[in-house]
Write a protein that holds these residues in place. Structure first.
Motif, PDB file in Angstrom:
ATOM      1  N   LYS A  11       0.822  -1.205   0.000  1.00 51.46           N
ATOM      2  CA  LYS A  11       0.000   0.000   0.000  1.00 51.46           C
ATOM      3  C   LYS A  11       0.859   1.260   0.000  1.00 51.46           C
ATOM      4  O   LYS A  11       0.612   2.208  -0.765  1.00 51.46           O
ATOM      5  CB  LYS A  11      -0.922  -0.008   1.216  1.00 51.46           C
ATOM      6  CG  LYS A  11      -1.837   1.202   1.287  1.00 51.46           C
ATOM      7  CD  LYS A  11      -2.716   1.156   2.523  1.00 51.46           C
ATOM      8  CE  LYS A  11      -3.606   2.398   2.607  1.00 51.46           C
ATOM      9  NZ  LYS A  11      -4.446   2.389   3.832  1.00 51.46           N
ATOM     10  N   SER A  12       1.899   1.279   0.841  1.00 53.79           N
ATOM     11  CA  SER A  12       2.758   2.462   0.923  1.00 53.79           C
ATOM     12  C   SER A  12       3.524   2.681  -0.371  1.00 53.79           C
ATOM     13  O   SER A  12       3.614   3.808  -0.872  1.00 53.79           O
ATOM     14  CB  SER A  12       3.725   2.317   2.106  1.00 53.79           C
ATOM     15  OG  SER A  12       3.030   2.190   3.325  1.00 53.79           O
ATOM     16  N   ILE A  13       4.072   1.617  -0.920  1.00 60.87           N
ATOM     17  CA  ILE A  13       4.825   1.750  -2.176  1.00 60.87           C
ATOM     18  C   ILE A  13       3.902   2.176  -3.308  1.00 60.87           C
ATOM     19  O   ILE A  13       4.266   2.991  -4.165  1.00 60.87           O
ATOM     20  CB  ILE A  13       5.542   0.432  -2.502  1.00 60.87           C
ATOM     21  CG1 ILE A  13       6.598   0.122  -1.432  1.00 60.87           C
ATOM     22  CG2 ILE A  13       6.190   0.492  -3.866  1.00 60.87           C
ATOM     23  CD1 ILE A  13       7.680   1.157  -1.294  1.00 60.87           C
ATOM     24  N   GLY A  14       2.679   1.625  -3.325  1.00 62.12           N
ATOM     25  CA  GLY A  14       1.734   2.010  -4.367  1.00 62.12           C
ATOM     26  C   GLY A  14       1.338   3.478  -4.294  1.00 62.12           C
ATOM     27  O   GLY A  14       1.035   4.093  -5.322  1.00 62.12           O
ATOM     28  N   GLU A  15       1.350   4.046  -3.085  1.00 62.63           N
ATOM     29  CA  GLU A  15       1.017   5.464  -2.916  1.00 62.63           C
ATOM     30  C   GLU A  15       2.233   6.375  -3.033  1.00 62.63           C
ATOM     31  O   GLU A  15       2.117   7.582  -2.815  1.00 62.63           O
ATOM     32  CB  GLU A  15       0.349   5.668  -1.557  1.00 62.63           C
ATOM     33  CG  GLU A  15      -0.994   4.954  -1.427  1.00 62.63           C
ATOM     34  CD  GLU A  15      -1.565   5.060  -0.024  1.00 62.63           C
ATOM     35  OE1 GLU A  15      -0.848   5.587   0.859  1.00 62.63           O
ATOM     36  OE2 GLU A  15      -2.711   4.625   0.193  1.00 62.63           O
ATOM     37  N   ARG A  22      11.334   4.983  -3.287  1.00 61.44           N
ATOM     38  CA  ARG A  22      11.655   5.202  -4.700  1.00 61.44           C
ATOM     39  C   ARG A  22      12.675   4.191  -5.211  1.00 61.44           C
ATOM     40  O   ARG A  22      13.620   4.518  -5.929  1.00 61.44           O
ATOM     41  CB  ARG A  22      12.171   6.619  -4.917  1.00 61.44           C
ATOM     42  CG  ARG A  22      11.112   7.690  -4.674  1.00 61.44           C
ATOM     43  CD  ARG A  22      11.693   9.081  -4.763  1.00 61.44           C
ATOM     44  NE  ARG A  22      10.671  10.099  -4.498  1.00 61.44           N
ATOM     45  CZ  ARG A  22      10.936  11.401  -4.352  1.00 61.44           C
ATOM     46  NH1 ARG A  22      12.194  11.822  -4.439  1.00 61.44           N
ATOM     47  NH2 ARG A  22       9.959  12.250  -4.107  1.00 61.44           N
ATOM     48  N   GLY A  23      12.486   2.926  -4.826  1.00 64.57           N
ATOM     49  CA  GLY A  23      13.310   1.846  -5.347  1.00 64.57           C
ATOM     50  C   GLY A  23      14.651   1.666  -4.662  1.00 64.57           C
ATOM     51  O   GLY A  23      15.414   0.787  -5.066  1.00 64.57           O
ATOM     52  N   HIS A  24      14.958   2.446  -3.632  1.00 67.50           N
ATOM     53  CA  HIS A  24      16.239   2.328  -2.934  1.00 67.50           C
ATOM     54  C   HIS A  24      15.994   2.046  -1.460  1.00 67.50           C
ATOM     55  O   HIS A  24      14.957   2.408  -0.895  1.00 67.50           O
ATOM     56  CB  HIS A  24      17.065   3.609  -3.088  1.00 67.50           C
ATOM     57  CG  HIS A  24      17.486   3.883  -4.498  1.00 67.50           C
ATOM     58  ND1 HIS A  24      18.478   3.178  -5.139  1.00 67.50           N
ATOM     59  CD2 HIS A  24      17.025   4.781  -5.410  1.00 67.50           C
ATOM     60  CE1 HIS A  24      18.633   3.631  -6.370  1.00 67.50           C
ATOM     61  NE2 HIS A  24      17.747   4.610  -6.572  1.00 67.50           N
ATOM     62  N   TYR A  25      16.991   1.407  -0.845  1.00 65.67           N
ATOM     63  CA  TYR A  25      16.913   1.075   0.570  1.00 65.67           C
ATOM     64  C   TYR A  25      17.740   2.071   1.382  1.00 65.67           C
ATOM     65  O   TYR A  25      18.819   2.494   0.955  1.00 65.67           O
ATOM     66  CB  TYR A  25      17.438  -0.338   0.822  1.00 65.67           C
ATOM     67  CG  TYR A  25      16.582  -1.428   0.212  1.00 65.67           C
ATOM     68  CD1 TYR A  25      15.232  -1.215  -0.071  1.00 65.67           C
ATOM     69  CD2 TYR A  25      17.108  -2.683  -0.079  1.00 65.67           C
ATOM     70  CE1 TYR A  25      14.448  -2.201  -0.622  1.00 65.67           C
ATOM     71  CE2 TYR A  25      16.337  -3.683  -0.633  1.00 65.67           C
ATOM     72  CZ  TYR A  25      15.007  -3.434  -0.906  1.00 65.67           C
ATOM     73  OH  TYR A  25      14.229  -4.423  -1.458  1.00 65.67           O
ATOM     74  N   TYR A  26      17.225   2.397   2.576  1.00 68.30           N
ATOM     75  CA  TYR A  26      17.908   3.317   3.486  1.00 68.30           C
ATOM     76  C   TYR A  26      17.886   2.703   4.886  1.00 68.30           C
ATOM     77  O   TYR A  26      16.821   2.314   5.381  1.00 68.30           O
ATOM     78  CB  TYR A  26      17.224   4.689   3.505  1.00 68.30           C
ATOM     79  CG  TYR A  26      17.236   5.377   2.166  1.00 68.30           C
ATOM     80  CD1 TYR A  26      18.283   6.213   1.783  1.00 68.30           C
ATOM     81  CD2 TYR A  26      16.191   5.182   1.262  1.00 68.30           C
ATOM     82  CE1 TYR A  26      18.291   6.840   0.548  1.00 68.30           C
ATOM     83  CE2 TYR A  26      16.191   5.803   0.020  1.00 68.30           C
ATOM     84  CZ  TYR A  26      17.236   6.627  -0.329  1.00 68.30           C
ATOM     85  OH  TYR A  26      17.241   7.242  -1.563  1.00 68.30           O
TER      86      TYR A  26
END
Length: 683
Positions: free
Chosen positions: A381-385, A438-442
């Protein structure tokens, strides 16, 4: 002027009323009945008109039996009014129950629209936090209702009644999450309850239970002419077992069914070897949760014995104590590698105490499966938004995480933006505080930093981040002593003193403390040593603050070790035996020994000698143990005087009147006359 006449004109005399006839009791009763009857009929007529008006505007009414006692009437009235007070917002809302057939027809023809919850039960979503869609089908009926222009489905009648009473409360929650199938593997030793637990998941959530044997039989039965079935049959005709490669292929075919793709699956007793794990990973078969039912070997043998004597058993099975011992040994030999792999790679291994009750095991397994599904739903849900989402418990491997790291690498972007600290998160292998945006890990330093990042990720990532991560050559790097030797002739900065202690001590002379040669950091091609590990980590976070320090001209003298043998006698004894002698003197002062028929000075010297021998760090443990026993024996003999002095009387006492053990201790005391305790441990 006549006053009497004037008063008579103003105040005329009242005419005497004619006396009415007294009303009889029965006449009064009849009159009152008639009046009350007329009043009752009039009130009923008015009430009927009011009820008709209220019904026209959909205001509910309730009837109450008022002939009971007042407190009963008050209690009943309170209970009837309580729902109207609690559900006041939904007082004028109307919800209509429908049959499942009628609801489907309304949706098919487009007369009404499905709700934002789809087939989910909104009541269970809000109250129980359901994350798994309810089952549907002939054996799992639904109970729909019509509310406004939408149709809502419920899994039970009680939940439907709750929605009817207060629909607005359940409408205010977020819409249903995306459907995520359960992906779980249940492993454990024989007789640990794997199949029973998997069947419970099938019953509750409609998933598919798959064992490796059933997967192979599925291919042989339903796909007889496939190449995979031919290869399996070729192995079986030779009398061989099915290789792991073919078994995993059969498992992959079974997982292509509609039920595993929509509802999910539970692997029953698979995988059990590292080879099987590797083959599953190659084909992207990765259980989100791996439950290991932990059962002791003794419990396995007991359960196998109960199964052999069960009246429901119809076929003989290979579960004798000898065979169970072999199976258990094979399991224990292979499961270690499987457990370590899932713990290190996907971090999705969960141990469950299989010896507890079946209800506890079920609740534990259900909670773990629901938590994993909820985590995935929140992530999707979070990634889709377009928001940031935590990737904890998402089966992300360390290699994948490293490949997708953002501009800050292993450093916390929140700490760098807020406090300017370089917090290196590479020391924490867990992904508990890692987020995707946005496709990256932190990676974050902790829970608070993660919450700040999830709330506003744009603030901590480029291009809005207030600070950028320095280039790799300007980042502090920890070095080992061997690496420092290879850097010779590069020297340690600040002549080997700790920069953290010096600056935090306000640059005072007392704060000039040498660092530990094992705690070395390289920063801007310079080496620094630190007093403690905590101060090293502080420098790693704020290297710029502590790197440009200068020492004063006056420095404390360097500490050089002095050989003990070169010290004078008093100093030598202070550095070697002072602690042992101090402890011995303290012990003799507390105990105050007096050996029978021996002076106090000699007794104290013997006690000190025994104490030094019993606590000599240079002696072996065997010798120290011997002297501890001799010291204890010496103390017991010294205590004879105290015991006999407390219980000895001037007059003679009969043996039965004497304290217990008095005669024996008197004999030991008298036997010590002229006897000296041995000073060697061999005595």
């Amino acid at each position: 002027f006549n006053i009497d006449e004037k008063l008579a004109e103003e105040f005329e005399e009242e005419e005497e009323e004619e006396e009415e006839e007294e009303e009889e009791e029965q006449d009064a009763i009849d009159r009152m009945k008639n009046e009350l009857g007329e009043q009752f009929d009039d009130d009923n007529t008015k009430m009927a008109s009011v009820q008709e008006t209220l019904e026209e505007i959909f205001i509910p009414r309730m009837e109450l039996q008022a002939s009971k006692k007042p407190h009963i009437v008050r209690y009943t009235l309170y209970n009837k009014l309580k729902p109207l007070i609690e559900f006041r917002d939904s007082l004028f809302e109307r919800v209509y129950s429908l049959s499942e057939k009628l609801a489907r027809k309304m949706l098919d023809v487009g007369y009404k629209q499905p709700s934002c919850f789809g087939m989910w039960d909104p009541v269970k979503m809000l109250e129980d936090g359901d994350v798994i869609q309810p089952l549907q089908g002939p054996n799992n009926p639904t109970f729909p209702v019509l509310y406004r222009q939408h149709v809502y489905f419920f899994s039970s009648i009680p939940t439907r009644e709750k929605f009817i009473r207060h629909p607005l409360m359940y409408m205010r929650q977020p819409p249903a999450m995306p459907v995520v199938p359960i992906r779980m593997a249940v492993i454990g030793p024989p007789k640990s309850g794997k199949t029973a637990l998997a069947n419970r998941f099938v019953q509750e959530f409609g998933v598919m239970r798959i064992s490796i044997g059933e997967a192979v039989r599925n291919v042989l039965t339903n796909q007889k002419k496939s190449d995979l079935a031919k290869l399996i049959n070729a192995q079986l005709r030779k009398g061989l077992t099915v290789p792991d490669e073919l078994s995993v292929q059969a498992l992959e075919v079974s997982l292509m069914d509609m039920v595993p793709q929509t509802r999910g699956y539970v692997l029953d007793g698979f995988p059990v070897t590292k080879r099987q794990v590797d083959l599953m990973t190659q084909r992207a078969i990765i259980p989100v949760v791996v439950l290991e039912l932990q059962v002791s070997g003794k419990e396995v043998i007991i359960r196998a014995g109960k199964d052999r004597s069960s009246p429901n058993r119809t076929l003989p099975l290979h579960d004798s104590p000898q065979i169970m011992a072999i199976k258990l040994a094979a399991w224990q030999e292979q499961v270690g590698a499987v457990r370590r792999w899932y713990q290190s790679e996907h971090r999705n291994w969960i141990g469950v105490d299989g010896e507890r009750s079946k209800w506890w095991v079920w609740n534990k397994a259900k909670n773990e499966s629901q938590n994993s599904v909820k985590q995935i739903q929140t992530y999707l849900k979070s990634i889709g938004e377009g928001k940031a989402a935590s990737i904890a418990d998402m089966c992300v491997t360390p290699s994948e995480c490293k490949a997708r790291l953002g501009d800050f690498g292993e450093y916390c972007p929140v700490s760098l933006a807020v406090t300017g600290e370089l917090v290196d998160c590479s020391t924490n292998p867990s992904l508990e505080f890692t987020a995707e945006f946005r496709g990256h890990y932190y990676k974050m330093a902790g829970k608070k930093e993660l919450e700040k990042f999830l709330a506003n990720p744009e603030q901590f990532t480029p291009p809005l981040a207030p600070r950028k991560l320095p280039p790799p050559e300007l980042l502090p790097q920890r070095r080992t002593s061997d690496e420092v030797r290879l850097m010779f002739p590069k020297q340690i900065e600040l002549q080997g003193y700790c920069p953290i202690t010096f600056l935090d001590g306000k640059l005072r002379y007392e704060a000039i403390v040498p660092g530990n040669p094992e705690l070395v950091v390289e920063y801007k091609d310079k080496l620094y040593v630190f007093e403690t590990e905590e101060k090293l980590q502080k420098f790693m976070r704020l290297p710029e603050k502590y790197s440009d320090l200068k020492l004063p001209h006056k420095l404390p003298p360097k500490k050089e070790p002095i050989p003990i043998n070169s010290l004078p006698m008093l100093g030598y004894m202070e550095q070697t035996v002072a602690t042992a002698i101090t402890k011995s003197l303290t012990a003799v002062g507390c105990f105050k020994p007096k050996y029978p028929f021996m002076g106090t000075t000699e007794s104290a010297l013997l006690y000190i000698a025994f104490h030094l021998k019993a606590h000599n760090p240079k002696a072996s443990e065997y010798v120290r143990k011997k002297y501890r026993k001799k010291l204890q024996h010496f103390e017991e003999q010294c205590n004879l005087i105290k015991f006999l002095g407390e219980h000895m009387t001037r007059r003679y006492r009969e043996p039965q009147e004497r304290p217990m053990g008095f005669d024996e201790k008197m004999e030991v005391f008298l036997a010590l006359r002229g006897h000296r305790p041995a000073t060697t441990w061999v005595a």
